[in-house]
Design a protein around this motif. Structure first.
Motif, PDB file in Angstrom:
ATOM      1  N   ILE A   1      10.151  13.878  -3.426  1.00  0.00           N
ATOM      2  CA  ILE A   1       8.997  13.096  -3.864  1.00  0.00           C
ATOM      3  C   ILE A   1       9.476  12.145  -4.950  1.00  0.00           C
ATOM      4  CG2 ILE A   1       6.697  13.161  -4.898  1.00  0.00           C
ATOM      5  CD1 ILE A   1       6.464  16.009  -3.686  1.00  0.00           C
ATOM      6  N   LYS A   2       9.319  10.851  -4.722  1.00  0.00           N
ATOM      7  CA  LYS A   2       9.911   9.824  -5.581  1.00  0.00           C
ATOM      8  C   LYS A   2       8.938   9.215  -6.577  1.00  0.00           C
ATOM      9  CE  LYS A   2      13.038   6.779  -6.714  1.00  0.00           C
ATOM     10  NZ  LYS A   2      13.599   6.985  -8.004  1.00  0.00           N
ATOM     11  N   CYS A   3       7.631   9.220  -6.265  1.00  0.00           N
ATOM     12  CA  CYS A   3       6.692   8.521  -7.131  1.00  0.00           C
ATOM     13  C   CYS A   3       5.307   9.143  -7.026  1.00  0.00           C
ATOM     14  CB  CYS A   3       6.625   7.040  -6.756  1.00  0.00           C
ATOM     15  SG  CYS A   3       6.255   6.747  -5.011  1.00  0.00           S
ATOM     16  N   CYS A   4       4.481   8.866  -8.032  1.00  0.00           N
ATOM     17  CA  CYS A   4       3.082   9.301  -8.005  1.00  0.00           C
ATOM     18  C   CYS A   4       2.269   8.382  -8.906  1.00  0.00           C
ATOM     19  CB  CYS A   4       2.931  10.756  -8.422  1.00  0.00           C
ATOM     20  SG  CYS A   4       3.370  11.087 -10.127  1.00  0.00           S
ATOM     21  N   SER A   5       0.964   8.355  -8.655  1.00  0.00           N
ATOM     22  CA  SER A   5       0.080   7.513  -9.437  1.00  0.00           C
ATOM     23  C   SER A   5      -1.314   8.121  -9.437  1.00  0.00           C
ATOM     24  CB  SER A   5       0.030   6.107  -8.839  1.00  0.00           C
ATOM     25  OG  SER A   5      -0.869   5.282  -9.541  1.00  0.00           O
TER      26      SER A   5
ATOM     27  N   GLY B   1       3.588   5.013   7.989  1.00  0.00           N
ATOM     28  CA  GLY B   1       3.781   3.653   8.483  1.00  0.00           C
ATOM     29  C   GLY B   1       5.076   3.015   8.020  1.00  0.00           C
ATOM     30  N   HIS B   2       5.594   3.422   6.863  1.00  0.00           N
ATOM     31  CA  HIS B   2       6.861   2.870   6.391  1.00  0.00           C
ATOM     32  C   HIS B   2       8.009   3.351   7.284  1.00  0.00           C
ATOM     33  CE1 HIS B   2       5.792   0.739   2.747  1.00  0.00           C
ATOM     34  NE2 HIS B   2       5.038   1.752   2.345  1.00  0.00           N
ATOM     35  N   THR B   3       9.007   2.496   7.437  1.00  0.00           N
ATOM     36  CA  THR B   3      10.196   2.874   8.206  1.00  0.00           C
ATOM     37  C   THR B   3      11.377   3.214   7.305  1.00  0.00           C
ATOM     38  OG1 THR B   3      10.854   0.562   8.416  1.00  0.00           O
ATOM     39  CG2 THR B   3       9.483   1.482  10.185  1.00  0.00           C
ATOM     40  N   GLY B   4      11.180   3.090   5.999  1.00  0.00           N
ATOM     41  CA  GLY B   4      12.187   3.460   5.012  1.00  0.00           C
ATOM     42  C   GLY B   4      11.568   4.362   3.969  1.00  0.00           C
ATOM     43  N   ARG B   5      12.402   4.905   3.111  1.00  0.00           N
ATOM     44  CA  ARG B   5      11.929   5.798   2.057  1.00  0.00           C
ATOM     45  C   ARG B   5      10.895   5.108   1.169  1.00  0.00           C
ATOM     46  NH1 ARG B   5      17.792   8.179   0.054  1.00  0.00           N
ATOM     47  NH2 ARG B   5      18.012   9.684   1.748  1.00  0.00           N
ATOM     48  N   VAL B   6       9.833   5.830   0.812  1.00  0.00           N
ATOM     49  CA  VAL B   6       8.835   5.316  -0.119  1.00  0.00           C
ATOM     50  C   VAL B   6       9.374   5.510  -1.529  1.00  0.00           C
ATOM     51  CG1 VAL B   6       6.496   5.559  -1.021  1.00  0.00           C
ATOM     52  CG2 VAL B   6       6.906   5.762   1.436  1.00  0.00           C
TER      53      VAL B   6
ATOM     54  N   ALA C   1      15.247  -7.074  -0.328  1.00  0.00           N
ATOM     55  CA  ALA C   1      15.835  -5.746  -0.533  1.00  0.00           C
ATOM     56  C   ALA C   1      14.691  -4.759  -0.758  1.00  0.00           C
ATOM     57  CB  ALA C   1      16.783  -5.764  -1.732  1.00  0.00           C
ATOM     58  N   GLY C   2      15.034  -3.494  -0.815  1.00  0.00           N
ATOM     59  CA  GLY C   2      14.033  -2.446  -0.948  1.00  0.00           C
ATOM     60  C   GLY C   2      13.165  -2.599  -2.176  1.00  0.00           C
ATOM     61  N   ILE C   3      11.872  -2.318  -2.024  1.00  0.00           N
ATOM     62  CA  ILE C   3      10.927  -2.384  -3.140  1.00  0.00           C
ATOM     63  C   ILE C   3      11.055  -1.101  -3.942  1.00  0.00           C
ATOM     64  CG2 ILE C   3       8.487  -2.484  -3.772  1.00  0.00           C
ATOM     65  CD1 ILE C   3       8.105  -4.273  -1.291  1.00  0.00           C
ATOM     66  N   THR C   4      11.205  -1.257  -5.242  1.00  0.00           N
ATOM     67  CA  THR C   4      11.439  -0.124  -6.134  1.00  0.00           C
ATOM     68  C   THR C   4      10.271   0.166  -7.056  1.00  0.00           C
ATOM     69  OG1 THR C   4      12.529  -1.673  -7.619  1.00  0.00           O
ATOM     70  CG2 THR C   4      13.946  -0.388  -6.148  1.00  0.00           C
ATOM     71  N   THR C   5       9.323  -0.770  -7.175  1.00  0.00           N
ATOM     72  CA  THR C   5       8.196  -0.577  -8.092  1.00  0.00           C
ATOM     73  C   THR C   5       7.018  -1.436  -7.659  1.00  0.00           C
ATOM     74  OG1 THR C   5       7.508  -0.689 -10.421  1.00  0.00           O
ATOM     75  CG2 THR C   5       9.088  -2.338  -9.688  1.00  0.00           C
ATOM     76  N   CYS C   6       5.809  -0.943  -7.954  1.00  0.00           N
ATOM     77  CA  CYS C   6       4.607  -1.744  -7.725  1.00  0.00           C
ATOM     78  C   CYS C   6       3.557  -1.355  -8.756  1.00  0.00           C
ATOM     79  CB  CYS C   6       4.066  -1.579  -6.307  1.00  0.00           C
ATOM     80  SG  CYS C   6       3.566   0.076  -5.827  1.00  0.00           S
ATOM     81  N   SER C   7       2.736  -2.333  -9.140  1.00  0.00           N
ATOM     82  CA  SER C   7       1.656  -2.120 -10.099  1.00  0.00           C
ATOM     83  C   SER C   7       0.468  -2.980  -9.700  1.00  0.00           C
ATOM     84  CB  SER C   7       2.087  -2.511 -11.516  1.00  0.00           C
ATOM     85  OG  SER C   7       3.148  -1.713 -11.964  1.00  0.00           O
ATOM     86  N   LEU C   8      -0.727  -2.385  -9.747  1.00  0.00           N
ATOM     87  CA  LEU C   8      -1.963  -3.093  -9.430  1.00  0.00           C
ATOM     88  C   LEU C   8      -2.781  -3.334 -10.684  1.00  0.00           C
ATOM     89  CD1 LEU C   8      -3.033  -1.140  -6.250  1.00  0.00           C
ATOM     90  CD2 LEU C   8      -2.907  -3.630  -6.386  1.00  0.00           C
ATOM     91  N   SER C   9      -3.430  -4.498 -10.749  1.00  0.00           N
ATOM     92  CA  SER C   9      -4.391  -4.721 -11.829  1.00  0.00           C
ATOM     93  C   SER C   9      -5.607  -3.833 -11.570  1.00  0.00           C
ATOM     94  CB  SER C   9      -4.799  -6.194 -11.895  1.00  0.00           C
ATOM     95  OG  SER C   9      -5.430  -6.594 -10.693  1.00  0.00           O
TER      96      SER C   9
ATOM     97  N   GLY D   1       4.458   9.596  -3.223  1.00  0.00           N
ATOM     98  CA  GLY D   1       5.283   8.940  -2.219  1.00  0.00           C
ATOM     99  C   GLY D   1       6.618   9.639  -2.118  1.00  0.00           C
ATOM    100  N   SER D   2       7.169   9.675  -0.913  1.00  0.00           N
ATOM    101  CA  SER D   2       8.347  10.497  -0.670  1.00  0.00           C
ATOM    102  C   SER D   2       9.408   9.766   0.141  1.00  0.00           C
ATOM    103  CB  SER D   2       7.915  11.771   0.079  1.00  0.00           C
ATOM    104  OG  SER D   2       9.012  12.505   0.542  1.00  0.00           O
ATOM    105  N   TRP D   3      10.609  10.300   0.048  1.00  0.00           N
ATOM    106  CA  TRP D   3      11.703   9.811   0.881  1.00  0.00           C
ATOM    107  C   TRP D   3      11.504  10.193   2.343  1.00  0.00           C
ATOM    108  CZ3 TRP D   3      16.966  10.321  -2.093  1.00  0.00           C
ATOM    109  CH2 TRP D   3      16.976   9.411  -3.149  1.00  0.00           C
ATOM    110  N   ASP D   4      10.461  10.978   2.642  1.00  0.00           N
ATOM    111  CA  ASP D   4      10.141  11.264   4.044  1.00  0.00           C
ATOM    112  C   ASP D   4       9.362  10.108   4.681  1.00  0.00           C
ATOM    113  OD1 ASP D   4       7.514  11.515   3.103  1.00  0.00           O
ATOM    114  OD2 ASP D   4       7.371  13.654   3.527  1.00  0.00           O
ATOM    115  N   LYS D   5       9.213   8.988   3.939  1.00  0.00           N
ATOM    116  CA  LYS D   5       8.602   7.738   4.403  1.00  0.00           C
ATOM    117  C   LYS D   5       7.080   7.783   4.430  1.00  0.00           C
ATOM    118  CE  LYS D   5      12.630   7.077   7.321  1.00  0.00           C
ATOM    119  NZ  LYS D   5      13.121   7.032   8.686  1.00  0.00           N
ATOM    120  N   THR D   6       6.481   8.774   3.763  1.00  0.00           N
ATOM    121  CA  THR D   6       5.033   8.914   3.785  1.00  0.00           C
ATOM    122  C   THR D   6       4.463   9.029   2.377  1.00  0.00           C
ATOM    123  OG1 THR D   6       4.955  11.340   3.837  1.00  0.00           O
ATOM    124  CG2 THR D   6       5.208  10.200   5.959  1.00  0.00           C
ATOM    125  N   LEU D   7       3.137   8.937   2.310  1.00  0.00           N
ATOM    126  CA  LEU D   7       2.394   9.168   1.070  1.00  0.00           C
ATOM    127  C   LEU D   7       1.343  10.229   1.345  1.00  0.00           C
ATOM    128  CD1 LEU D   7       2.647   5.719   1.310  1.00  0.00           C
ATOM    129  CD2 LEU D   7       2.209   6.148  -1.077  1.00  0.00           C
TER     130      LEU D   7
END
Length: 171
Positions: free
Chosen positions: A6-10, A45-50, A90-98, A23-29
């Protein structure tokens, strides 16, 4: 449940009930109900690690970034991707929403190529592409209105960005 790291959480801080997305390296959330400790939705839906995920004040919206170079906007009513944002090289490593709905709907994404993109969530198009760092963008954080953001790069720098003029100040 996730089947890999598990790589990320929010957290979703503005809805009447507290939810978290992971979000996980299993490509899902997974969307979790904190009170029951139960995963209520599995987003695929992702084809790469989340590698990045975020929730906003809009109760039915989630964004995720992946090493497949895309950011997906998820409709949490249906569990389907409402949009797939492409453009990073390249791979997306971070995202932030207003914070919705009180401010302009903006999404900031950073990637391994050092790019930072500011997306208009109404049109799902990039408003600006910034060459933010010489190496990977590791993290982003926004003020509630999304007008000011910070990004951290792998090359040991922190940059402050102002969305109105898209100027930068190095710290």
């Amino acid at each position: 449940l996730h089947s890999d790291l598990i790589k990320c959480c929010s957290f979703d801080k503005l809805t009447p009930y507290i939810r978290v997305v992971s979000g996980s390296w299993d490509k899902t959330l997974l969307l979790w109900d904190i009170e029951t400790h139960v995963a209520t939705m599995h987003l695929k839906g992702h084809t790469g690690r989340v590698s990045a995920c975020c929730l906003s004040g809009e109760p039915n919206l989630c964004a995720s970034g992946s090493l497949d170079n895309t950011c997906r906007i998820w409709d949490l009513r249906s569990g389907e991707a409402a949009a797939v944002l492409e453009g990073h090289k390249a791979g997306i490593t971070t995202c932030s929403l207003s914070v919705y709905p009180t401010h302009e709907p903006l999404l900031w994404t950073g990637s391994r190529d050092g790019e930072l993109r500011v997306w208009d969530m109404r049109t799902m198009q990039p408003r600006e592409v910034l060459h933010a760092h010489y190496d990977s963008v590791l993290s982003t954080s926004l003020t509630q209105d999304g007008r000011t953001g910070a990004s951290i790069g792998l090359n040991d720098d922190v940059r402050i960005w102002k969305a109105r003029e898209f100027g930068e100040d190095d710290i």
